[in-house]
Each structure stands twice: as C-alpha cells, then as structure tokens.
Design an enzyme around this catalytic site. Sequence first.
Site, PDB file in Angstrom:
ATOM      1  N   GLY A  60      59.660  11.952  53.148  1.00  0.00           N
ATOM      2  CA  GLY A  60      60.967  11.417  53.526  1.00  0.00           C
ATOM      3  C   GLY A  60      61.945  11.832  52.446  1.00  0.00           C
ATOM      4  O   GLY A  60      62.058  13.018  52.122  1.00  0.00           O
ATOM      5  N   GLU A  61      62.567  10.879  51.838  1.00  0.00           N
ATOM      6  CA  GLU A  61      63.494  11.167  50.742  1.00  0.00           C
ATOM      7  C   GLU A  61      63.197  10.167  49.617  1.00  0.00           C
ATOM      8  O   GLU A  61      63.408   8.965  49.791  1.00  0.00           O
ATOM      9  CB  GLU A  61      64.941  11.058  51.252  1.00  0.00           C
ATOM     10  N   SER A  62      62.697  10.695  48.513  1.00  0.00           N
ATOM     11  CA  SER A  62      62.203   9.799  47.462  1.00  0.00           C
ATOM     12  C   SER A  62      63.303   8.913  46.885  1.00  0.00           C
ATOM     13  O   SER A  62      63.051   7.774  46.485  1.00  0.00           O
ATOM     14  CB  SER A  62      61.526  10.606  46.359  1.00  0.00           C
ATOM     15  N   CYS A  92      54.463  14.651  49.785  1.00  0.00           N
ATOM     16  CA  CYS A  92      55.820  15.151  49.561  1.00  0.00           C
ATOM     17  C   CYS A  92      56.671  14.116  48.803  1.00  0.00           C
ATOM     18  O   CYS A  92      56.452  13.936  47.616  1.00  0.00           O
ATOM     19  CB  CYS A  92      56.431  15.580  50.892  1.00  0.00           C
ATOM     20  N   ARG A 121      61.855  17.709  41.963  1.00  0.00           N
ATOM     21  CA  ARG A 121      62.281  17.449  43.350  1.00  0.00           C
ATOM     22  C   ARG A 121      62.846  18.721  43.950  1.00  0.00           C
ATOM     23  O   ARG A 121      63.580  19.453  43.273  1.00  0.00           O
ATOM     24  CB  ARG A 121      63.375  16.376  43.379  1.00  0.00           C
ATOM     25  N   ILE A 148      58.302  21.107  53.212  1.00  0.00           N
ATOM     26  CA  ILE A 148      59.685  20.820  53.612  1.00  0.00           C
ATOM     27  C   ILE A 148      60.413  20.205  52.412  1.00  0.00           C
ATOM     28  O   ILE A 148      60.105  19.085  52.006  1.00  0.00           O
ATOM     29  CB  ILE A 148      59.724  19.821  54.801  1.00  0.00           C
ATOM     30  N   ARG A 149      61.342  20.916  51.853  1.00  0.00           N
ATOM     31  CA  ARG A 149      62.026  20.447  50.636  1.00  0.00           C
ATOM     32  C   ARG A 149      61.003  19.851  49.663  1.00  0.00           C
ATOM     33  O   ARG A 149      61.167  18.741  49.162  1.00  0.00           O
ATOM     34  CB  ARG A 149      63.107  19.413  50.970  1.00  0.00           C
ATOM     35  N   HIS A 190      52.704  18.522  53.865  1.00  0.00           N
ATOM     36  CA  HIS A 190      52.619  17.438  54.858  1.00  0.00           C
ATOM     37  C   HIS A 190      51.342  17.565  55.675  1.00  0.00           C
ATOM     38  O   HIS A 190      51.372  18.132  56.774  1.00  0.00           O
ATOM     39  CB  HIS A 190      53.826  17.501  55.801  1.00  0.00           C
ATOM     40  N   GLU A 192      49.956  15.504  57.459  1.00  0.00           N
ATOM     41  CA  GLU A 192      50.056  14.739  58.719  1.00  0.00           C
ATOM     42  C   GLU A 192      50.682  15.582  59.832  1.00  0.00           C
ATOM     43  O   GLU A 192      50.638  15.192  60.995  1.00  0.00           O
ATOM     44  CB  GLU A 192      50.860  13.443  58.487  1.00  0.00           C
TER      45      GLU A 192
HETATM   46  N1  GLN Z   1      62.897  16.430  48.795  1.00  0.00           N
HETATM   47  C1  GLN Z   1      62.398  15.144  49.179  1.00  0.00           C
HETATM   48  C2  GLN Z   1      62.440  14.183  48.016  1.00  0.00           C
HETATM   49  O1  GLN Z   1      62.891  14.431  46.971  1.00  0.00           O
HETATM   50  C3  GLN Z   1      61.006  15.236  49.731  1.00  0.00           C
HETATM   51  C4  GLN Z   1      60.984  15.933  51.053  1.00  0.00           C
HETATM   52  C5  GLN Z   1      59.891  15.509  51.966  1.00  0.00           C
HETATM   53  O2  GLN Z   1      59.256  14.477  51.787  1.00  0.00           O
HETATM   54  N2  GLN Z   1      59.704  16.288  52.995  1.00  0.00           N
HETATM   55  O3  GLN Z   1      62.005  13.106  48.131  1.00  0.00           O
END
Ligand code: GLN
Length: 217
Positions: A60-62, A92, A121, A148-149, A190, A192
């Site tokens: 997600g987004e930390s 992630c 990150r 993904i990112r 990921h 999952e």
């Molecule tokens: N870039 C996101 C973060 O810093 C992580 C991306 C992801 O979980 N797909 O949390």
Amino acid sequence: MVALPREGDSAAVRQVIGVLDLQGDVREHVAALRDIGVASRLVKQVCDLDGLAGLILPGGESTTLSMLLESTGLFDPIAALLAGGFPVLGTCAGLVLLASEVLDGRPDQRSFGALSVVVRRNGFGRQVASFETELRFGEGPVMPAVFIRAPMVVRVGPEVEVLATIDHPGCVGPSPVLVRQGRVLASAFHPELTPDRRVHQMLAAMSLRPHRGLAIL
Ligand code: GLN
C-alpha cells in the site's frame, strides 16, 4: 490485553492469520491464505489481534499505513507482539513498516524496527518503473515477482537471511528482495498478486509453532 494462542488452544490449531486492513491490497492476501487453506481475519482495531497466529502487513503506502496504525492505536500493540517474536509477513509497504531504518521516508513515518534492514522507499523507481521478473528461490521452480513502487533493501544486518535477490540496473550487485529474520518474513515484491503461494506457506509454517510470554499488551 491481547490473548495469544498457546499449544493446545483451538485458535492455535485453527491457525488464524490476521491481515492488516487499514489500506492497501488486503483482499489479495486473504485470497492467498484461502488458497493454502489458512483462515484469516481482517485487523482494523486492537481487539482484532486477539488469538492470532500470525499477521500480514500488506502493500500500500507505508506513510499512510504508519499514520493509520497510530490513529487506530494498533502501532504499539503490534510493535509489542513483534518484539516478542510474533510471526509476520510484510510485503512491499509492509517491508518498509518492518525495517529498522527507512531512507526517503516522511520524517514522521514510523516503522517497527523488527527487521534489521535499511530500505529505500521507492528504491526501484516510481510507479512507471514498476516491473515483473522471476526469482530463484531455493531449489524449486522460479517464482514470478511483481514490483510496484517497491522498496529497495540497501543493507541487511548479520541476523538477516537473504532468501532471494534480483539483479537490477539500479543496484550494485544482487538486491535482496525476500528476507527473513527469525519469524519476520518480508518481500519487496507482491507474492499475493501471482499464483505462487510459497511465501504465504512460509508464513503459515512459521505461525504453526506456538509463541509464548507476550501477554503484556
Ligand atoms: N512505495 C510504497 C511505500 O513507500 C510501497 C508500494 C507498495 O506497497 N506497492 O510504502
């Protein structure tokens, strides 16, 4: 007070694994656990931790997850569980949350420090630089891996086992993408999102063994 399963408890036998449900790709982890016959529970508040055998911190987004962990009061109880050896899989953003040091994070972003790694990150680039590859993992077939990112693990402590690496133009040498320290398992990718269930099976195996002495929440 969060009760943990003990040997002989029905919860330990049933092995319910929690999936942190504050933000991110929660349903995919629930489906992955279902695929391997493991029951799951969504964790939105502190009482949801009760009796769990393990926990997944999804992608997600930390920065957002860190904020929501604080506002829900979940941060400290989870930190206490992890400090006592509670089994966890972070994927992630979940890896970022577990790391002992986060580079390029927000100044107010918190992490549990349960895994002795330094992560950067978005270390593999922004959304447009997301990619898929295949990993060598143990003796088995290659494992598909979606990034993904993704965070980049730039340093690992001596207690960290590197289970898989990738070669990437942005890295000097192989970059660790699946790591384990005790019962803390984390991936930059990921698992999952692809059909290979070996990472979730590792968490399930780690969660089968009872863990004790943590009734101090
Ligand atoms: N870039 C996101 C973060 O810093 C992580 C991306 C992801 O979980 N797909 O949390």
